[in-house]
Design a protein around this motif. Structure first.
Motif, PDB file in Angstrom:
ATOM      1  N   ALA A   1       1.682   7.417  -6.327  1.00 42.29           N
ATOM      2  CA  ALA A   1       0.419   8.656  -6.514  1.00 42.29           C
ATOM      3  C   ALA A   1       1.004   9.821  -6.406  1.00 42.29           C
ATOM      4  CB  ALA A   1      -0.594   8.017  -5.702  1.00 42.29           C
ATOM      5  N   LYS A   2       2.081   9.950  -5.563  1.00 47.60           N
ATOM      6  CA  LYS A   2       2.590  11.320  -5.199  1.00 47.60           C
ATOM      7  C   LYS A   2       3.938  11.529  -6.077  1.00 47.60           C
ATOM      8  CE  LYS A   2       1.395  11.147  -0.500  1.00 47.60           C
ATOM      9  NZ  LYS A   2       1.613  10.932   1.059  1.00 47.60           N
ATOM     10  N   LYS A   3       3.979  10.554  -7.142  1.00 48.94           N
ATOM     11  CA  LYS A   3       5.434  10.789  -7.984  1.00 48.94           C
ATOM     12  C   LYS A   3       6.627  10.725  -6.925  1.00 48.94           C
ATOM     13  CE  LYS A   3       2.327  11.269 -11.183  1.00 48.94           C
ATOM     14  NZ  LYS A   3       2.198  10.140 -12.163  1.00 48.94           N
ATOM     15  N   GLY A   4       6.601   9.700  -6.151  1.00 53.44           N
ATOM     16  CA  GLY A   4       7.992   9.632  -5.300  1.00 53.44           C
ATOM     17  C   GLY A   4       8.634   8.644  -5.582  1.00 53.44           C
ATOM     18  N   ASN A   5       9.456   8.328  -4.709  1.00 54.73           N
ATOM     19  CA  ASN A   5      10.742   7.021  -4.966  1.00 54.73           C
ATOM     20  C   ASN A   5       9.769   5.729  -4.450  1.00 54.73           C
ATOM     21  OD1 ASN A   5      12.487   5.152  -4.720  1.00 54.73           O
ATOM     22  ND2 ASN A   5      14.145   6.629  -3.705  1.00 54.73           N
ATOM     23  N   THR A   6       9.544   4.985  -5.563  1.00 55.79           N
ATOM     24  CA  THR A   6       8.897   3.756  -5.195  1.00 55.79           C
ATOM     25  C   THR A   6       9.741   2.534  -5.013  1.00 55.79           C
ATOM     26  OG1 THR A   6       8.685   3.275  -7.736  1.00 55.79           O
ATOM     27  CG2 THR A   6       6.900   4.376  -6.809  1.00 55.79           C
ATOM     28  N   TYR A   7      11.033   2.881  -4.939  1.00 56.95           N
ATOM     29  CA  TYR A   7      12.234   1.932  -4.467  1.00 56.95           C
ATOM     30  C   TYR A   7      13.137   2.077  -3.470  1.00 56.95           C
ATOM     31  CZ  TYR A   7      10.839   0.506  -9.500  1.00 56.95           C
ATOM     32  OH  TYR A   7      10.355   0.134 -10.616  1.00 56.95           O
ATOM     33  N   SER A   8      12.331   2.746  -2.406  1.00 56.09           N
ATOM     34  CA  SER A   8      13.190   3.338  -1.320  1.00 56.09           C
ATOM     35  C   SER A   8      13.193   2.449  -0.127  1.00 56.09           C
ATOM     36  CB  SER A   8      12.521   4.624  -0.887  1.00 56.09           C
ATOM     37  OG  SER A   8      13.114   5.071   0.318  1.00 56.09           O
ATOM     38  N   TRP A   9      14.069   2.274   0.645  1.00 61.04           N
ATOM     39  CA  TRP A   9      14.522   1.627   1.796  1.00 61.04           C
ATOM     40  C   TRP A   9      13.221   1.947   2.644  1.00 61.04           C
ATOM     41  CZ3 TRP A   9      17.055  -2.707   2.351  1.00 61.04           C
ATOM     42  CH2 TRP A   9      17.932  -2.921   1.767  1.00 61.04           C
ATOM     43  N   ASN A  10      12.974   3.308   2.741  1.00 62.79           N
ATOM     44  CA  ASN A  10      11.706   3.916   3.565  1.00 62.79           C
ATOM     45  C   ASN A  10      10.342   3.193   3.415  1.00 62.79           C
ATOM     46  OD1 ASN A  10      13.421   5.807   4.540  1.00 62.79           O
ATOM     47  ND2 ASN A  10      12.791   7.411   3.136  1.00 62.79           N
ATOM     48  N   LEU A  11      10.246   2.594   2.194  1.00 60.66           N
ATOM     49  CA  LEU A  11       8.902   1.640   2.149  1.00 60.66           C
ATOM     50  C   LEU A  11       8.963   0.431   3.147  1.00 60.66           C
ATOM     51  CD1 LEU A  11       8.640   1.517  -1.764  1.00 60.66           C
ATOM     52  CD2 LEU A  11       7.568   3.024  -0.110  1.00 60.66           C
ATOM     53  N   MET A  12       9.956   0.190   3.558  1.00 60.67           N
ATOM     54  CA  MET A  12      10.311  -1.222   4.591  1.00 60.67           C
ATOM     55  C   MET A  12      10.075  -0.606   5.809  1.00 60.67           C
ATOM     56  SD  MET A  12      13.237  -3.471   2.449  1.00 60.67           S
ATOM     57  CE  MET A  12      13.294  -3.903   0.904  1.00 60.67           C
ATOM     58  N   PHE A  13      10.707   0.479   6.119  1.00 64.74           N
ATOM     59  CA  PHE A  13      11.190   0.832   7.544  1.00 64.74           C
ATOM     60  C   PHE A  13      10.539   2.293   7.801  1.00 64.74           C
ATOM     61  CE2 PHE A  13      14.927  -1.418   5.946  1.00 64.74           C
ATOM     62  CZ  PHE A  13      14.752  -2.899   6.661  1.00 64.74           C
ATOM     63  N   GLY A  14       9.909   2.945   6.722  1.00 62.29           N
ATOM     64  CA  GLY A  14       9.170   4.124   6.941  1.00 62.29           C
ATOM     65  C   GLY A  14       8.060   4.147   7.694  1.00 62.29           C
ATOM     66  N   GLY A  15       7.166   5.239   7.789  1.00 59.03           N
ATOM     67  CA  GLY A  15       5.953   5.273   8.567  1.00 59.03           C
ATOM     68  C   GLY A  15       4.780   4.482   7.723  1.00 59.03           C
ATOM     69  N   LYS A  16       3.636   4.840   8.250  1.00 51.90           N
ATOM     70  CA  LYS A  16       2.530   4.191   7.295  1.00 51.90           C
ATOM     71  C   LYS A  16       2.027   4.837   6.416  1.00 51.90           C
ATOM     72  CE  LYS A  16       0.698   2.218  11.805  1.00 51.90           C
ATOM     73  NZ  LYS A  16      -0.339   2.271  12.979  1.00 51.90           N
ATOM     74  N   LYS A  17       1.319   4.282   5.470  1.00 55.24           N
ATOM     75  CA  LYS A  17       0.639   4.891   4.341  1.00 55.24           C
ATOM     76  C   LYS A  17      -0.087   5.971   4.747  1.00 55.24           C
ATOM     77  CE  LYS A  17      -2.984   4.149   0.899  1.00 55.24           C
ATOM     78  NZ  LYS A  17      -3.589   4.999   1.316  1.00 55.24           N
ATOM     79  N   SER A  18      -0.221   7.175   3.794  1.00 53.35           N
ATOM     80  CA  SER A  18      -0.655   8.349   4.437  1.00 53.35           C
ATOM     81  C   SER A  18      -2.124   8.163   3.967  1.00 53.35           C
ATOM     82  CB  SER A  18      -0.196   9.526   3.434  1.00 53.35           C
ATOM     83  OG  SER A  18      -0.496   9.258   2.099  1.00 53.35           O
ATOM     84  N   ALA A  19      -3.066   8.922   4.798  1.00 54.65           N
ATOM     85  CA  ALA A  19      -4.453   8.858   4.598  1.00 54.65           C
ATOM     86  C   ALA A  19      -4.931   9.259   3.409  1.00 54.65           C
ATOM     87  CB  ALA A  19      -5.147   9.676   5.599  1.00 54.65           C
TER      88      ALA A  19
ATOM     89  N   ALA B   1       0.788  -1.110   0.168  1.00 50.86           N
ATOM     90  CA  ALA B   1       0.017  -0.237  -0.034  1.00 50.86           C
ATOM     91  C   ALA B   1       1.041   1.119  -0.187  1.00 50.86           C
ATOM     92  CB  ALA B   1      -1.125   0.048   1.110  1.00 50.86           C
ATOM     93  N   LYS B   2       2.005   1.176   0.825  1.00 52.22           N
ATOM     94  CA  LYS B   2       2.991   2.369   0.778  1.00 52.22           C
ATOM     95  C   LYS B   2       3.614   2.587  -0.677  1.00 52.22           C
ATOM     96  CE  LYS B   2       5.087   0.815   4.613  1.00 52.22           C
ATOM     97  NZ  LYS B   2       5.967   0.967   5.686  1.00 52.22           N
ATOM     98  N   ARG B   3       3.738   1.764  -1.249  1.00 54.91           N
ATOM     99  CA  ARG B   3       4.265   1.714  -2.678  1.00 54.91           C
ATOM    100  C   ARG B   3       3.169   2.258  -3.730  1.00 54.91           C
ATOM    101  NH1 ARG B   3       6.192  -1.162  -7.663  1.00 54.91           N
ATOM    102  NH2 ARG B   3       8.194  -0.508  -8.055  1.00 54.91           N
ATOM    103  N   LEU B   4       2.097   2.003  -3.583  1.00 57.69           N
ATOM    104  CA  LEU B   4       1.031   2.657  -4.443  1.00 57.69           C
ATOM    105  C   LEU B   4       0.968   4.369  -4.076  1.00 57.69           C
ATOM    106  CD1 LEU B   4      -1.853   0.023  -4.565  1.00 57.69           C
ATOM    107  CD2 LEU B   4      -0.795   0.992  -6.418  1.00 57.69           C
ATOM    108  N   ASP B   5       1.117   4.447  -2.687  1.00 57.33           N
ATOM    109  CA  ASP B   5       0.988   5.796  -2.327  1.00 57.33           C
ATOM    110  C   ASP B   5       2.013   6.657  -2.783  1.00 57.33           C
ATOM    111  OD1 ASP B   5      -0.502   7.696  -0.594  1.00 57.33           O
ATOM    112  OD2 ASP B   5       1.308   7.533   0.826  1.00 57.33           O
ATOM    113  N   ALA B   6       3.335   6.198  -2.582  1.00 55.32           N
ATOM    114  CA  ALA B   6       4.411   6.880  -3.208  1.00 55.32           C
ATOM    115  C   ALA B   6       4.252   7.149  -4.581  1.00 55.32           C
ATOM    116  CB  ALA B   6       5.695   5.897  -2.870  1.00 55.32           C
TER     117      ALA B   6
END
Length: 298
Positions: free
Chosen positions: A280-298, A273-278
């Motif tokens: 949608a925001k044109k962000g980094n979809t291959y980031s370590w933060n997807l594993m260890f970062g915060g939850k998917k935004s509302a 879900a966090k990758r889909l969110d990233a």
């Protein structure tokens, strides 16, 4: 890399390069590297003018290189592809095709699996799967007659692991991996080789006017197209059955799914879900933060 030179020169045949729509590895770069090894090339895609431009660039850099242009639409059906194959095999004094480089790919913007349409399914599979398999079926008989031939298939990391936001693309690449791995097992005793290349994110050249897109994804660490092409040729000429080309964290995910699937699939479920969110925001979809970062935004 030197292994490619005597093989291609003695065989006297060409590498058949496909690059249509969005390519996995930039076709021009791949063709240029093959040309540097002395290969005879058949360049194929829909746009003849673009093919002629690539041919001219190759000949300017390598004047002794033999290059032919053969326009083709991979989604045009078996009848049309049969004519293309017949013409391709007649080139270079009927030498035939030694290396078939499957480099065509159709990729849609990242979106949820349930958002895809029937049109998207057909467009993706017509190029990535059906056309590629048909072309292989049509080329294989002449390779079998000569007792030699090599299919080099540009698949993707998405063909080995789940790819949230790229369900159709991932499905098409899984299909390629399954087909060509099976084909290898069936034909390996008859002189036919298969190398499946699974790159992660590649830094392909941006078309004019795409600077803003490039800037949006500047935080994504991508393998250069030149390095990916080089490693693809190394993998093929050394007879590797499969090659993975990527930076981290993509390789970590691939190894986990391959060797510790319970952990690998758990991890992909965690970041889906966090990758889909990233995306949608044109962000980094291959980031370590997807594993260890915060939850998917509302």
């Amino acid at each position: 890399m030197l292994l490619a030179l005597p093989f291609v020169l003695l065989a006297g045949a060409g590498a058949f390069l496909l690059y249509k729509f969005a390519t996995v590895v930039d076709g021009e770069v791949l063709a240029m590297q093959f040309a540097s090894l002395g290969a005879k090339l058949i360049l194929s895609a829909r746009n003849k003018d673009e093919l002629e431009r690539v041919k001219q660039n190759i000949v300017c850099k390598y004047p002794d290189c033999k290059v032919e242009v053969l326009p083709m639409d991979l989604s045009s059906g078996e009848g049309s592809l049969k004519e293309v194959v017949r013409e391709a095999e007649s080139l270079f004094s009927n030498a035939g095709i030694d290396y078939m480089i499957h480099n065509a790919a159709f990729e849609r913007p990242k979106r949820g699996a349930l958002e895809e349409t029937e049109e998207g399914v057909k467009a993706t599979f017509n190029v990535n799967v059906f056309g590629t398999i048909t072309l292989t079926r049509l080329l294989a008989p002449s390779m079998l007659d000569r007792g030699m031939g090599h299919f080099v298939v540009m698949s993707s990391a998405a063909g080995k692991v789940p790819a949230p936001g790229q369900a159709l693309y991932s499905a098409s690449k899984h299909a390629l991996n399954g087909y060509f791995s099976s084909l290898r097992s069936e034909l390996c005793t008859k002189g036919i080789k298969v190398t499946v290349v699974c790159p992660g994110p590649i830094e392909t050249p941006q078309p004019s006017g795409a600077a803003s897109s490039s800037q949006r994804h500047s935080s994504e660490k991508r393998v250069s197209v030149e390095r990916c092409a080089e490693l693809t040729i190394v993998a093929a000429t050394h007879g590797l059955k499969e090659a993975w080309i990527s930076y981290q964290p993509v390789l970590t995910v691939m190894y986990l799914v391959q060797y510790i699937p319970t952990v690998g699939y758990w991890l992909m479920d965690k970041i889906g879900a966090k990758r889909l969110d990233a995306a949608a925001k044109k962000g980094n979809t291959y980031s370590w933060n997807l594993m260890f970062g915060g939850k998917k935004s509302a």
